[in-house]
Design a protein around this motif. Sequence first.
Motif, short mmCIF file in Angstrom:
data_model
loop_
_atom_site.label_atom_id
_atom_site.label_comp_id
_atom_site.label_asym_id
_atom_site.label_seq_id
_atom_site.Cartn_x
_atom_site.Cartn_y
_atom_site.Cartn_z
N LYS A 103 0.78 -1.12 -0.09
CA LYS A 103 0.04 0.16 -0.01
C LYS A 103 0.96 1.38 0.13
N LEU A 104 2.01 1.26 0.58
CA LEU A 104 2.92 2.37 0.52
C LEU A 104 3.32 2.59 -0.63
N LYS A 105 3.62 1.25 -1.53
CA LYS A 105 4.18 1.47 -2.79
C LYS A 105 3.17 2.20 -3.72
N MET A 106 1.62 2.11 -3.28
CA MET A 106 0.67 2.32 -4.07
C MET A 106 -0.04 3.76 -3.62
N GLU A 107 0.84 4.39 -2.61
CA GLU A 107 0.29 5.68 -1.95
C GLU A 107 -0.32 6.71 -3.19
N THR A 108 0.52 6.92 -3.90
CA THR A 108 0.30 8.18 -4.89
C THR A 108 -0.92 7.60 -6.10
N ALA A 109 -0.78 6.41 -6.38
CA ALA A 109 -1.98 5.87 -7.34
C ALA A 109 -3.23 6.01 -6.35
N LEU A 110 -3.15 5.84 -5.12
CA LEU A 110 -4.52 5.76 -4.35
C LEU A 110 -5.05 7.13 -4.21
N GLN A 111 -3.96 8.21 -3.91
CA GLN A 111 -4.34 9.45 -3.68
C GLN A 111 -4.77 10.18 -5.11
N LYS A 112 -4.35 9.76 -6.11
CA LYS A 112 -4.84 10.27 -7.54
C LYS A 112 -6.40 9.57 -7.60
N VAL A 113 -6.93 8.30 -7.33
CA VAL A 113 -8.09 7.60 -7.34
C VAL A 113 -8.88 8.32 -6.30
N SER A 114 -8.53 8.92 -5.35
CA SER A 114 -9.40 9.49 -4.25
C SER A 114 -9.87 10.91 -4.65
N ARG A 115 -9.15 11.63 -5.71
CA ARG A 115 -9.81 12.72 -6.13
C ARG A 115 -11.07 12.58 -6.94
N ILE A 116 -10.88 11.53 -7.99
CA ILE A 116 -11.87 10.99 -8.67
C ILE A 116 -13.02 10.38 -7.82
N ARG A 117 -12.56 9.78 -6.59
CA ARG A 117 -13.82 9.12 -5.87
C ARG A 117 -14.53 10.16 -4.99
N ASN A 118 -13.98 11.47 -4.98
CA ASN A 118 -14.85 12.43 -4.41
C ASN A 118 -16.00 12.91 -5.20
N SER A 119 -15.49 12.86 -6.79
CA SER A 119 -16.61 13.51 -7.64
C SER A 119 -17.56 12.35 -7.91
N MET A 120 -17.00 11.08 -7.91
CA MET A 120 -17.98 10.07 -7.97
C MET A 120 -19.10 9.86 -7.43
N ASP A 121 -18.67 9.94 -5.94
CA ASP A 121 -19.52 9.74 -4.73
C ASP A 121 -20.82 10.79 -4.93
N THR A 122 -20.30 12.12 -5.07
CA THR A 122 -21.44 13.13 -5.10
C THR A 122 -22.37 12.92 -6.41
N ALA A 123 -21.84 12.42 -7.55
CA ALA A 123 -22.55 11.89 -8.75
C ALA A 123 -23.68 11.02 -8.54
N ILE A 124 -22.88 9.98 -7.89
CA ILE A 124 -23.74 8.65 -7.91
C ILE A 124 -24.97 8.74 -6.90
N ARG A 125 -24.61 9.48 -5.86
CA ARG A 125 -25.83 9.80 -4.91
C ARG A 125 -26.99 10.43 -5.58
N LYS A 126 -26.52 11.50 -6.49
CA LYS A 126 -27.77 12.29 -7.28
C LYS A 126 -28.26 11.35 -8.02
N ALA A 127 -27.50 10.48 -8.77
CA ALA A 127 -28.17 9.81 -9.62
C ALA A 127 -29.19 8.69 -9.14
N ILE A 128 -28.79 8.08 -7.98
CA ILE A 128 -29.93 6.99 -7.44
C ILE A 128 -30.97 7.91 -6.92
N SER A 129 -30.62 9.04 -6.11
CA SER A 129 -31.75 9.78 -5.53
C SER A 129 -32.58 10.46 -6.65
N ALA A 130 -32.14 10.70 -7.86
CA ALA A 130 -33.26 11.22 -9.03
C ALA A 130 -33.95 9.82 -9.73
#
Length: 477
Positions: free
Chosen positions: A347-374
């Motif tokens: 996981k330490l080797k993957m730290e940078t990749a996980l940080q990159k994905v977390s940026r997308i996850r923040n946007s995906m989290d908001t979007a999928i909540r809106k999509a399911i609610s709609a």
Amino acid sequence: MLTDLKFLEVGQPFPPTSETERINNYHDYKKLFEGKHSDVYQHQFQRIKRINNGYTDIVSYDIILNYHQLITKKTADLLVGEPPRITVQDKNKQKILDEIMSKNDVLNLMYIVAIDVSRYGVGLFYIYKEANKGVIDVTQPAIWFPILNPRNIRKIQYHVLCIPVITNEKRGEIELFCEIHERGKYTIKHFLLKNGVIAKEFNDEKVIETGLDDFAVIPVTNLVTSDNIFGISDYDAIDTLVSELEVRFSQISKILDKHAEPSMQGPSSALTYDKKTGTYSLKTGNYFIVEGTDGKVSYLTWDAQLNANFEYIKELQNALYTLSEMGGTLLGDKENVNGNISGIAYKLKMETALQKVSRIRNSMDTAIRKAISACAKLDGYDIDENELIIEWKDGLVDDEREQAEIMRIKNGNKPVISHVTSIMMANDMTREEAEEEYQRILQEEMEANPLNIPNPHLYENEEGLEEAEEEINKETE
């Protein structure tokens, strides 16, 4: 950047001038993802032209290193390859949520959007009603033209989806169907394009009520800035590196092919003249008398000085691992993938990749909540987006032994799960089967060690304890 709907007026070019570069980039990103690199890089041949030992021909892209697709797939895998758990506390709403997730194949849609976010910089969920049921779907960024507030581009006034249909290719005629989305509704407009210009607007405008309180188009973005609403593609940072790597590998391949068949050298006396054909040939197996040492018949050998090339390739790959934020562990660097390492080290080797994905996850989290609610709203149910509980995973394989050790330390060296639960997990059993198996294990232990009295807390009631004590007394008698 579009700030009004004037780009849809007669006489305006389409796509609008401000969006041409973005749309062209999307077309290139699609080809790169699909491995059609020669189509994208052909206009860069002058930049990447190389001369190899007198070979002045331009290097062809015979070797395709599709890091673009690899990076996109790995990004999607880390984001949703290990599916997130989406729940709601209300049991009745949970049934509705499960139905929405199942009928719309939401987890697969999230993976598709994640792929678009990586390669284009943005992915789009699209909500609509079909057969009186809400539908969660996706649409293409290449047909999306958001109308932004010039003071704050994060505030979108309209989402415009423009779908071109070629009607007469020779005359350059295309029909353009546009959906102009507002909150709660969208307007359908129909245009005729001639040679890239809006020539006519048809009089068949329609207004469709969506039944939603918000937009039916929901974007998910990669890295965004104050002056870029479209997100930055993962391909922008690696494009020149990959093209250079492909050139280098192609050059090395071409050089090796050039010297795969060695030629011979020797004195003229080694040749025999054929009067019929008028040509000289070398007959092997004969003995030739030559003067001195320079007359030796031998093969021409090529001393390949490719070490510098390979060192340069290594530097390019290291730069690729860094700028892509994925690291060598994910992209196949031998020095990073060989050997067994612990879960924490991995996981330490993957730290940078996980940080990159977390940026997308923040946007995906908001979007999928809106999509399911709609979607729930279109089905006649009320599931607020804030009610949803989303447990995201990191997409990495868990080191169960390491996790168990950590939990044992945190729990004061006490067990963290029951014996029955561990049997269920290890053997894929139901609770009843696991309990029966546990009783058999206890029985075998008591038969093997009759003086060992089991822990009374392992039995659910006093009768069970008394029966166990009676069994032990019988054994000792």
